[in-house]
Design a protein around this motif. Structure first.
Motif, PDB file in Angstrom:
ATOM      1  N   ILE A 186       5.774   3.030   5.231  1.00  0.00           N
ATOM      2  CA  ILE A 186       6.399   3.382   3.773  1.00  0.00           C
ATOM      3  C   ILE A 186       6.292   2.510   3.284  1.00  0.00           C
ATOM      4  O   ILE A 186       6.456   2.181   1.920  1.00  0.00           O
ATOM      5  CB  ILE A 186       8.419   3.365   4.889  1.00  0.00           C
ATOM      6  CG1 ILE A 186       7.921   4.609   5.527  1.00  0.00           C
ATOM      7  CG2 ILE A 186       9.390   3.651   3.284  1.00  0.00           C
ATOM      8  CD1 ILE A 186       9.890   4.638   5.760  1.00  0.00           C
ATOM      9  N   ASP A 187       6.847   0.484   3.622  1.00  0.00           N
ATOM     10  CA  ASP A 187       6.636  -0.400   3.079  1.00  0.00           C
ATOM     11  C   ASP A 187       5.449  -0.670   1.822  1.00  0.00           C
ATOM     12  O   ASP A 187       4.689  -0.700   1.035  1.00  0.00           O
ATOM     13  CB  ASP A 187       7.096  -1.617   3.397  1.00  0.00           C
ATOM     14  CG  ASP A 187       8.432  -1.769   4.083  1.00  0.00           C
ATOM     15  OD1 ASP A 187       9.266  -1.035   3.601  1.00  0.00           O
ATOM     16  OD2 ASP A 187       8.984  -1.867   5.483  1.00  0.00           O
ATOM     17  N   GLU A 188       3.973  -0.211   3.327  1.00  0.00           N
ATOM     18  CA  GLU A 188       2.810   0.123   2.376  1.00  0.00           C
ATOM     19  C   GLU A 188       2.930   0.876   1.821  1.00  0.00           C
ATOM     20  O   GLU A 188       1.515   0.197   0.777  1.00  0.00           O
ATOM     21  CB  GLU A 188       2.074  -0.420   3.385  1.00  0.00           C
ATOM     22  CG  GLU A 188       1.357  -1.765   4.632  1.00  0.00           C
ATOM     23  CD  GLU A 188       1.559  -1.399   6.180  1.00  0.00           C
ATOM     24  OE1 GLU A 188       1.453  -3.378   6.750  1.00  0.00           O
ATOM     25  OE2 GLU A 188       0.643  -0.800   6.485  1.00  0.00           O
ATOM     26  N   TYR A 189       2.748   1.982   2.137  1.00  0.00           N
ATOM     27  CA  TYR A 189       2.541   2.817   0.763  1.00  0.00           C
ATOM     28  C   TYR A 189       3.151   3.316  -0.282  1.00  0.00           C
ATOM     29  O   TYR A 189       3.733   4.333  -0.307  1.00  0.00           O
ATOM     30  CB  TYR A 189       2.222   4.726   1.815  1.00  0.00           C
ATOM     31  CG  TYR A 189       0.575   4.104   2.727  1.00  0.00           C
ATOM     32  CD1 TYR A 189      -0.351   5.023   2.288  1.00  0.00           C
ATOM     33  CD2 TYR A 189       0.259   3.394   3.588  1.00  0.00           C
ATOM     34  CE1 TYR A 189      -1.183   5.024   2.564  1.00  0.00           C
ATOM     35  CE2 TYR A 189      -0.609   3.463   4.075  1.00  0.00           C
ATOM     36  CZ  TYR A 189      -1.673   4.388   3.606  1.00  0.00           C
ATOM     37  OH  TYR A 189      -2.941   4.306   4.504  1.00  0.00           O
ATOM     38  N   THR A 190       3.368   2.088  -1.381  1.00  0.00           N
ATOM     39  CA  THR A 190       4.486   2.283  -2.133  1.00  0.00           C
ATOM     40  C   THR A 190       3.753   3.447  -3.140  1.00  0.00           C
ATOM     41  O   THR A 190       2.199   3.874  -2.679  1.00  0.00           O
ATOM     42  CB  THR A 190       4.449   0.940  -3.154  1.00  0.00           C
ATOM     43  OG1 THR A 190       2.559   1.215  -3.719  1.00  0.00           O
ATOM     44  CG2 THR A 190       4.723  -0.507  -2.135  1.00  0.00           C
TER      45      THR A 190
END
Length: 261
Positions: A8-12
């Motif tokens: 979730i955090d990496e795929y902004t």
């Protein structure tokens, strides 16, 4: 759970749209519809029920529903992707497509024996401990249903080559290096049978080289830089050249799996 939160955090939203700008409309993995069709060669899709694990912006979901008249559900961790993909559903596919948020991983929010086919393309490399998810996939598959996967593997357990590690650093990605043997054992130990594997390095090396060649076209470069900036263009060209070269040198193994539930 840490793996899922990292995804979730990496795929902004910005990174997701950058990837779409690289791969093409709705796409977050290479090869376009050609790669999607190849993934399902020999598998009956017409009027089947399918589940896409990690649908991104919905490219494979839309393609399978449109071309093969499959009823496709996509599940995704990222709430923004769920909203964005839902917004993009073509009107003629509204009765065949739905997108669901993956709220309690690894538990899948579906009854036992719900789907003829479960598939995932280029996503599971982000998850280190895949066994709980694979057990859930086995549970929601109908008897004699299929799990179909395209994924990134390494010839060395828990270690990527310098090229792939450089690509991860460029794009701030966390990827887990598993081997062919890891995958075969995982499928077997989570209840799957009749496990098939295919080497996809030759087509994927070309898919990634095609991305580099496309990005280097003056008109594409200009458009890309206007949307995302020249630094993003430079990183994209370098990153996908690293991937293409790593695949050609068997430092990155692209493998297709098909297993019966």
């Amino acid at each position: 759970m840490d793996d899922f939160q990292k995804l979730i955090d990496e795929y902004t939203p910005d990174y997701t749209l950058f990837l779409e700008g690289t791969y093409g409309d709705h796409m977050l993995t290479e090869g376009g519809t050609v790669a999607i069709d190849k993934m399902f060669e020999g598998t009956e899709l017409n009027n089947k029920t399918a589940l896409d694990i990690g649908f991104g912006l919905g490219a494979a979901v839309f393609h399978l529903a449109d071309k093969y008249h499959a009823d496709v559900t996509g599940i995704e961790l990222n709430p923004w992707m769920v909203e964005e993909a839902t917004r993009r559903i073509p009107k003629h596919l509204t009765n065949r497509v739905r997108f669901v948020q993956y709220e309690k991983p690894p538990l899948l929010p579906f009854p036992d024996r719900s789907f003829d086919i479960v598939y995932s393309k280029g996503v599971l490399v982000h998850i280190n401990d895949k066994a709980p998810l694979f057990k859930e996939i086995h549970r929601v598959l109908k008897p004699n249903g299929y799990l179909i996967i395209d994924d990134w593997l390494s010839p060395v357990k828990n270690q990527w080559s310098e090229r792939i590690q450089r690509m991860c650093d460029l794009e701030n990605l966390t990827l887990y290096a598993h081997t062919e043997e890891d995958y075969k054992n995982l499928l077997k130990n989570t209840g799957f049978k009749n496990i098939q594997m295919r080497n996809e390095n030759i087509p994927y090396a070309q898919y990634d080289q095609d991305i580099v060649d496309r990005l280097n076209k003056p008109e594409i470069k200009k458009s890309f830089c206007e949307k995302f900036g020249e630094l993003a263009w430079q990183q994209a060209v370098e990153g996908y050249q690293l991937i293409a070269d790593a695949i050609r040198n068997d430092e990155l193994l692209i493998r297709w799996f098909k297993a019966e539930g």
